[in-house]
Scaffold this motif. Structure first.
Motif, mmCIF file in Angstrom:
data_model
loop_
_atom_site.group_PDB
_atom_site.id
_atom_site.type_symbol
_atom_site.label_atom_id
_atom_site.label_comp_id
_atom_site.label_asym_id
_atom_site.label_seq_id
_atom_site.Cartn_x
_atom_site.Cartn_y
_atom_site.Cartn_z
ATOM 1 N N VAL A 92 51.696 35.421 68.439
ATOM 2 C CA VAL A 92 50.728 35.913 67.446
ATOM 3 C C VAL A 92 50.465 37.400 67.676
ATOM 4 N N GLN A 93 50.337 37.800 68.942
ATOM 5 C CA GLN A 93 50.128 39.216 69.247
ATOM 6 C C GLN A 93 51.318 40.054 68.796
ATOM 7 N N ILE A 94 52.526 39.541 68.990
ATOM 8 C CA ILE A 94 53.715 40.261 68.528
ATOM 9 C C ILE A 94 53.651 40.460 67.020
ATOM 10 N N PHE A 95 53.278 39.428 66.294
ATOM 11 C CA PHE A 95 53.172 39.523 64.844
ATOM 12 C C PHE A 95 52.116 40.547 64.432
ATOM 13 N N ILE A 96 50.953 40.515 65.092
ATOM 14 C CA ILE A 96 49.869 41.444 64.744
ATOM 15 C C ILE A 96 50.299 42.886 65.004
ATOM 16 N N TYR A 97 50.912 43.146 66.156
ATOM 17 C CA TYR A 97 51.340 44.511 66.451
ATOM 18 C C TYR A 97 52.507 44.938 65.557
ATOM 19 N N PHE A 98 53.326 43.998 65.122
ATOM 20 C CA PHE A 98 54.383 44.323 64.167
ATOM 21 C C PHE A 98 53.764 44.780 62.846
ATOM 22 N N ILE A 99 52.704 44.097 62.404
ATOM 23 C CA ILE A 99 52.011 44.495 61.175
ATOM 24 C C ILE A 99 51.375 45.872 61.352
ATOM 25 N N PHE A 100 50.762 46.125 62.532
ATOM 26 C CA PHE A 100 50.212 47.459 62.803
ATOM 27 C C PHE A 100 51.307 48.517 62.719
ATOM 28 N N GLY A 101 52.460 48.220 63.323
ATOM 29 C CA GLY A 101 53.567 49.165 63.298
ATOM 30 C C GLY A 101 54.075 49.409 61.897
ATOM 31 N N LEU A 102 54.154 48.349 61.105
ATOM 32 C CA LEU A 102 54.600 48.490 59.724
ATOM 33 C C LEU A 102 53.609 49.338 58.919
ATOM 34 N N GLY A 103 52.323 49.087 59.109
ATOM 35 C CA GLY A 103 51.297 49.880 58.419
ATOM 36 C C GLY A 103 51.330 51.339 58.844
ATOM 37 N N SER A 104 51.534 51.582 60.126
ATOM 38 C CA SER A 104 51.591 52.971 60.577
ATOM 39 C C SER A 104 52.868 53.651 60.098
ATOM 40 N N PHE A 105 53.948 52.883 59.940
ATOM 41 C CA PHE A 105 55.167 53.456 59.382
ATOM 42 C C PHE A 105 54.920 53.921 57.950
ATOM 43 N N TYR A 106 54.215 53.089 57.162
ATOM 44 C CA TYR A 106 53.871 53.500 55.804
ATOM 45 C C TYR A 106 52.937 54.712 55.829
ATOM 46 N N GLY A 107 51.991 54.719 56.765
ATOM 47 C CA GLY A 107 51.112 55.885 56.903
ATOM 48 C C GLY A 107 51.883 57.134 57.277
ATOM 49 N N LEU A 108 52.882 56.972 58.122
ATOM 50 C CA LEU A 108 53.727 58.105 58.505
ATOM 51 C C LEU A 108 54.502 58.629 57.296
ATOM 52 N N TYR A 109 55.001 57.718 56.496
ATOM 53 C CA TYR A 109 55.757 58.111 55.309
ATOM 54 C C TYR A 109 54.870 58.860 54.314
ATOM 55 N N ILE A 126 50.388 55.378 66.707
ATOM 56 C CA ILE A 126 50.192 53.941 66.514
ATOM 57 C C ILE A 126 51.547 53.239 66.407
ATOM 58 N N LEU A 127 52.502 53.852 65.737
ATOM 59 C CA LEU A 127 53.837 53.268 65.618
ATOM 60 C C LEU A 127 54.491 53.148 66.991
ATOM 61 N N PHE A 128 54.404 54.209 67.796
ATOM 62 C CA PHE A 128 54.978 54.183 69.139
ATOM 63 C C PHE A 128 54.315 53.098 69.986
ATOM 64 N N MET A 129 52.983 53.023 69.943
ATOM 65 C CA MET A 129 52.262 52.016 70.712
ATOM 66 C C MET A 129 52.650 50.615 70.258
ATOM 67 N N SER A 130 52.786 50.423 68.974
ATOM 68 C CA SER A 130 53.148 49.106 68.446
ATOM 69 C C SER A 130 54.545 48.694 68.904
ATOM 70 N N ILE A 131 55.475 49.618 68.875
ATOM 71 C CA ILE A 131 56.839 49.308 69.316
ATOM 72 C C ILE A 131 56.853 48.928 70.792
ATOM 73 N N VAL A 132 56.142 49.687 71.607
ATOM 74 C CA VAL A 132 56.095 49.393 73.048
ATOM 75 C C VAL A 132 55.486 48.014 73.300
ATOM 76 N N VAL A 133 54.374 47.717 72.637
ATOM 77 C CA VAL A 133 53.708 46.426 72.846
ATOM 78 C C VAL A 133 54.594 45.281 72.370
#
Length: 160
Positions: A92-109, A126-133
């Motif tokens: 579940v944590q992997i899924f949540i951080y994947f969603i954070f990473g996806l949202g930050s990717f859109y924010g980056l774009y 946030i994207l870097f942190m999400s990928i690491v986690v």
């Protein structure tokens, strides 16, 4: 010292140096002073990381036997009864951080399209942190599901 205090120690060092400079009447936004703050805080961060990893010898006395999975579980604070629940929570944590990473990717774009600096920097962090986690949690899930310990670097290199 609690986990949160240990994890935020380098950030508190950086903030403390910034506050001390303002109290001394120095403009913290001068390029010379900014470089000094960054140099001082990064040297403290490097020392803190060296201290964290100084005693991480897997063959040290008191370290768990890495061939005995029960000792590894005990070292991680997990019992056999908790194992399925821990794996489920980590997924579940992997899924949540994947969603954070996806949202930050859109924010980056979108930050890149508007040339705004703050959204780009915050989204990149946030994207870097999400990928690491996500990667670290996935490694731990793999270890728990295989019920065999293997080092992170071996897993990354495909030797596990």
């Amino acid at each position: 010292m609690g986990f949160f205090r240990r994890a935020t120690k380098p950030l508190r060092w950086f903030a403390r140096g910034h506050v001390e400079a303002v109290k001394a009447g120095v403009n913290p936004y001068e390029r010379r002073f900014a470089h000094e703050i960054i140099r001082n805080s990064t040297s403290r961060i490097k020392q803190h990381l060296k201290d964290l990893h100084a005693n991480r010898d897997p063959n040290a006395p008191g370290a768990p036997d890495l061939n005995n999975f029960d000792e590894v579980l005990e070292h991680w604070g997990i019992t056999r009864e908790q194992l399925p629940k821990v794996i489920q929570v980590m997924k579940v944590q992997i899924f949540i951080y994947f969603i954070f990473g996806l949202g930050s990717f859109y924010g980056l774009y979108f930050g890149y399209k508007t040339n705004a600096l703050f959204p780009i920097i915050s989204a990149a962090l946030i994207l870097f942190m999400s990928i690491v986690v996500v990667v670290c949690r996935y490694w731990r899930v793999q270890v728990l599901e295989c019920e065999r310990f293997f080092f992170f670097k071996d897993w990354i290199l495909g030797r596990a």
